[in-house]
Design a protein around this motif. Structure first.
Motif, PDB file in Angstrom:
ATOM      1  N   TYR A 160       1.021  -1.221  -0.027  1.00 45.83           N
ATOM      2  CA  TYR A 160      -0.084   0.083  -0.104  1.00 45.83           C
ATOM      3  C   TYR A 160       0.938   1.326   0.178  1.00 45.83           C
ATOM      4  N   GLU A 161       1.963   1.393   0.657  1.00 48.62           N
ATOM      5  CA  GLU A 161       2.856   2.424   0.834  1.00 48.62           C
ATOM      6  C   GLU A 161       3.396   2.937  -0.288  1.00 48.62           C
TER       7      GLU A 161
ATOM      8  N   ALA B 211       2.198   2.041  -3.487  1.00 51.83           N
ATOM      9  CA  ALA B 211       1.037   2.320  -4.373  1.00 51.83           C
ATOM     10  C   ALA B 211       0.644   3.994  -4.069  1.00 51.83           C
ATOM     11  N   GLN B 212       0.621   3.977  -2.745  1.00 52.73           N
ATOM     12  CA  GLN B 212       0.152   5.220  -2.408  1.00 52.73           C
ATOM     13  C   GLN B 212       1.077   6.623  -3.067  1.00 52.73           C
TER      14      GLN B 212
ATOM     15  N   GLN C 179      -5.349  -5.312 -10.347  1.00 53.69           N
ATOM     16  CA  GLN C 179      -6.041  -6.027  -9.149  1.00 53.69           C
ATOM     17  C   GLN C 179      -6.853  -7.111  -9.465  1.00 53.69           C
TER      18      GLN C 179
ATOM     19  N   LEU D  82      -6.705   4.819  -4.477  1.00 52.55           N
ATOM     20  CA  LEU D  82      -5.969   4.348  -3.005  1.00 52.55           C
ATOM     21  C   LEU D  82      -7.120   3.624  -2.169  1.00 52.55           C
ATOM     22  N   LYS D  83      -8.371   3.788  -2.580  1.00 49.79           N
ATOM     23  CA  LYS D  83      -9.202   2.792  -1.845  1.00 49.79           C
ATOM     24  C   LYS D  83      -8.861   1.162  -2.251  1.00 49.79           C
TER      25      LYS D  83
ATOM     26  N   ALA E 126      -5.880   0.264  -3.287  1.00 54.00           N
ATOM     27  CA  ALA E 126      -4.470  -0.293  -3.051  1.00 54.00           C
ATOM     28  C   ALA E 126      -4.399  -1.025  -1.727  1.00 54.00           C
ATOM     29  N   LYS E 127      -5.263  -0.690  -0.816  1.00 50.61           N
ATOM     30  CA  LYS E 127      -5.108  -1.297   0.610  1.00 50.61           C
ATOM     31  C   LYS E 127      -5.291  -2.992   0.312  1.00 50.61           C
ATOM     32  N   ASP E 128      -5.540  -3.517  -0.868  1.00 53.88           N
ATOM     33  CA  ASP E 128      -5.636  -5.052  -0.846  1.00 53.88           C
ATOM     34  C   ASP E 128      -4.542  -5.227  -1.882  1.00 53.88           C
ATOM     35  N   GLY E 129      -3.734  -4.434  -2.300  1.00 52.73           N
ATOM     36  CA  GLY E 129      -2.451  -4.563  -3.203  1.00 52.73           C
ATOM     37  C   GLY E 129      -2.844  -4.436  -4.410  1.00 52.73           C
TER      38      GLY E 129
END
Length: 274
Positions: A86-87, A89-90, A107, A138-139, A141-144
Motif C-alpha cells: 500500500y505504501e 502504491a500510495q 488487481q 487509493l481505496k 490499493a489497500k488490497d495490493g
C-alpha cells in the motif's frame, strides 16, 4: 540441450501488428512435442497473456505482470504472487496526481483507471482486455496491486523513473516496458526472479533455459536465463547483456531462435543416433 524457453510477448513473440506467424506457432508446438517447456514471460496482465498462450496450445505456468504472478495458462492456483504494498502504491498514485500523469493499476486480473481517457482506451484495445473506472485508486490499493503503470511521453517517464528510484530505492521494481510505459511492481517481481522460481519448481537448471526479450524490462529475464537472446529490434542495453541477437519481431526472430537452438540441435542428435 535446452529444456525451457521463456518468451516475452510485445516486441518479441508478437509482430508490430500484434500477431504471431504460422511458422512460429508451428515451431513452438514442435518444441513442446519434443518435451521443451515453452512459456510466456510478459508484463501484460494474466487474462491477456492467457488468451495468447491458449491460442498457441501452451498448457504451462506463465510469468505475467512483469513477474508478479506465475499461473498456469489453464487457470488454477497461483504458483507465485507478489503484490505492491500500500505504501508504495500510495506514493505512486500521489505522484501521478501531482504531475497530471496517467496511471492505471491491476488487481484481481482487472485493469482500473481513475478516469476514462485516450491512454487507457488505447491500452485496452492493444492488449485485448477491458477496464473499469474507479475514481479512488487509493481505496483499491489497500488490497495490493499486481503492478502500477504510468503512461506518458518517453522523456517525462525517463525523469519520473529517476525520481521514483531515488524515492523508493529497493522497495519497488521500476522498469520501462515500452517507450511510453513505466511499470512499478514488488521489488521481487521481475521476469528473472520469476523465471528461476518456475525453473526450480519444474526441476530445470538455469543452464538449460533460454530467455528471449526486446526491452528494458527483459534485462533480468535475459541475465537469469542460461542463454539470453535479444531480438534484432531490442534496445541497445539488452543486446549488450544478451548472449545472442536474433532477427527482429517482424522478421520471425523467435522462429529463428527456436530453429537454431532448439529444433536443429535435436534434429542433429536424432540423426547421429540413427
Amino acid at each position: 540441450m535446452y529444456k525451457m524457453i521463456a518468451i516475452d510477448l510485445d516486441g518479441t513473440l508478437l509482430t508490430d501488428e500484434l500477431t504471431v506467424s504460422e511458422n512460429t506457432v508451428t515451431a513452438i508446438r514442435k518444441s513442446v512435442e519434443l518435451g521443451v517447456v515453452v512459456t510466456i514471460a510478459t508484463g501484460r496482465m494474466y487474462p491477456s497473456a492467457q488468451r495468447i498462450a491458449l491460442d498457441l496450445g501452451l498448457d504451462v505456468p506463465m510469468i505475467t505482470y512483469q513477474g508478479a504472478l506465475i499461473k498456469s495458462a489453464n487457470g488454477g492456483e497461483a504458483l507465485r504472487q507478489r503484490v505492491v504494498p500500500y505504501e508504495i502504491a500510495q506514493k505512486c498514485i500521489h505522484i501521478a496526481a501531482e504531475k497530471n500523469m496517467h496511471i492505471q493499476v491491476y488487481q484481481d486480473d482487472v485493469l482500473y483507471s481513475a478516469v476514462e481517457n485516450d491512454k487507457v482506451k488505447a491500452y485496452s484495445k492493444e492488449v485485448g482486455v477491458g477496464f473499469e473506472v474507479e475514481s479512488d485508486l487509493l481505496k483499491l490499493a489497500k488490497d495490493g496491486f499486481m503492478k502500477l503503470l504510468f503512461i506518458d511521453e518517453p522523456e517525462a517517464l525517463d525523469l519520473l523513473q529517476d525520481e521514483l528510484k531515488t524515492l523508493l530505492g529497493d522497495e519497488a521494481c521500476i522498469e520501462k516496458s515500452k517507450l511510453r510505459y513505466l511499470e512499478v511492481t514488488h521489488p521481487d517481481a521481475n521476469k528473472g526472479s520469476a523465471l528461476l522460481h518456475l525453473a526450480q519448481q519444474l526441476g530445470i537448471d538455469r543452464s538449460e533455459i533460454i530467455g528471449i526479450g526486446d526491452n528494458h524490462n527483459d534485462a533480468e529475464l535475459v541475465k537469469s536465463a542460461g542463454f539470453g537472446i535479444a531480438m534484432g529490434n531490442a534496445v541497445a542495453e539488452l543486446k549488450e547483456l544478451a548472449d545472442y541477437t536474433s532477427l527482429s519481431n517482424n522478421e520471425e526472430g523467435v522462429l529463428h531462435a527456436i530453429n537454431k537452438f532448439i529444433l536443429e540441435p535435436r534434429g542433429a542428435l536424432a540423426d547421429a543416433e540413427r
